[in-house]
Design an enzyme around this catalytic site. Sequence first.
Site, short mmCIF file in Angstrom:
data_model
loop_
_atom_site.label_atom_id
_atom_site.label_comp_id
_atom_site.label_asym_id
_atom_site.label_seq_id
_atom_site.Cartn_x
_atom_site.Cartn_y
_atom_site.Cartn_z
N CYS A 87 -48.50 -45.80 49.12
CA CYS A 87 -49.89 -46.24 49.19
C CYS A 87 -50.81 -45.25 48.46
O CYS A 87 -50.71 -45.11 47.25
CB CYS A 87 -50.31 -46.48 50.63
N HIS A 198 -46.55 -50.56 51.80
CA HIS A 198 -46.04 -49.67 52.86
C HIS A 198 -44.61 -50.07 53.23
O HIS A 198 -44.41 -50.97 54.05
CB HIS A 198 -46.92 -49.76 54.11
N GLU A 200 -42.62 -48.48 55.11
CA GLU A 200 -42.40 -48.13 56.51
C GLU A 200 -43.03 -49.12 57.47
O GLU A 200 -42.78 -49.07 58.68
CB GLU A 200 -42.92 -46.71 56.77
#
Length: 224
Positions: A87, A198, A200
Amino acid sequence: MHSLEFLIMTGIVDYNAGNIKSVERALAKLKVPYILSKNPSDLEKVDRLIFPGVGEAAYAMEQLKQSGFDHFLLDWAKASKPLLGICLGSQIIFEHSEEGDVECLGILKGEISHFNTVWEKNGLKSDLKVPHIGWNDLTYANDGSPLLDGIPEHTDFYFVHSYLIQPKDESIVKAFTTYGCKVPACVSSGSVTAFQFHPEKSGEYGLKIIRNFVKNDISGGSGC
């Protein structure tokens, strides 16, 4: 008993501008030993770095300079050590950001521009909301990236951003999505790979990206 130095192979850069907890949870789920630190010297001996980030570019650069991570990251990339940007961390590795009109790390060549700037520059009109928030699918480009191995093209990932990467060299774009224009979603050059979305926060396929990055660390240990 193994020493801590032996076990820790992945480092997370903590510069008060990161989506740290979600990255930690991902590594813990993969049972990967890691170290999180605000001090560059703590990360000198790790094998790979994760450089996350959320928030504003000018503030992030100020934090990097105060901590010494700006020089540390530049030296890390020059040494061709693996670096994963996420990001905001995918943006401030470039030369300049329109957000705060700030000079960034310059690891890769290019600018970071607001969606409206890119739309206007290219004569595009869009009623899409900014920031771009939500799930969008990836189209692979320029032979993709090894970190995308095992992930079908057009898989959806989670994006949250108002600014986008405008690289000088289009060949470093390994995947893109579309949001009123072409949006570089994965860039890679040498040992540096970065994702605008993202991983994650993107479910099992996002976790697969992180697994591909840390695969040499996965040996049954647990995150610290």
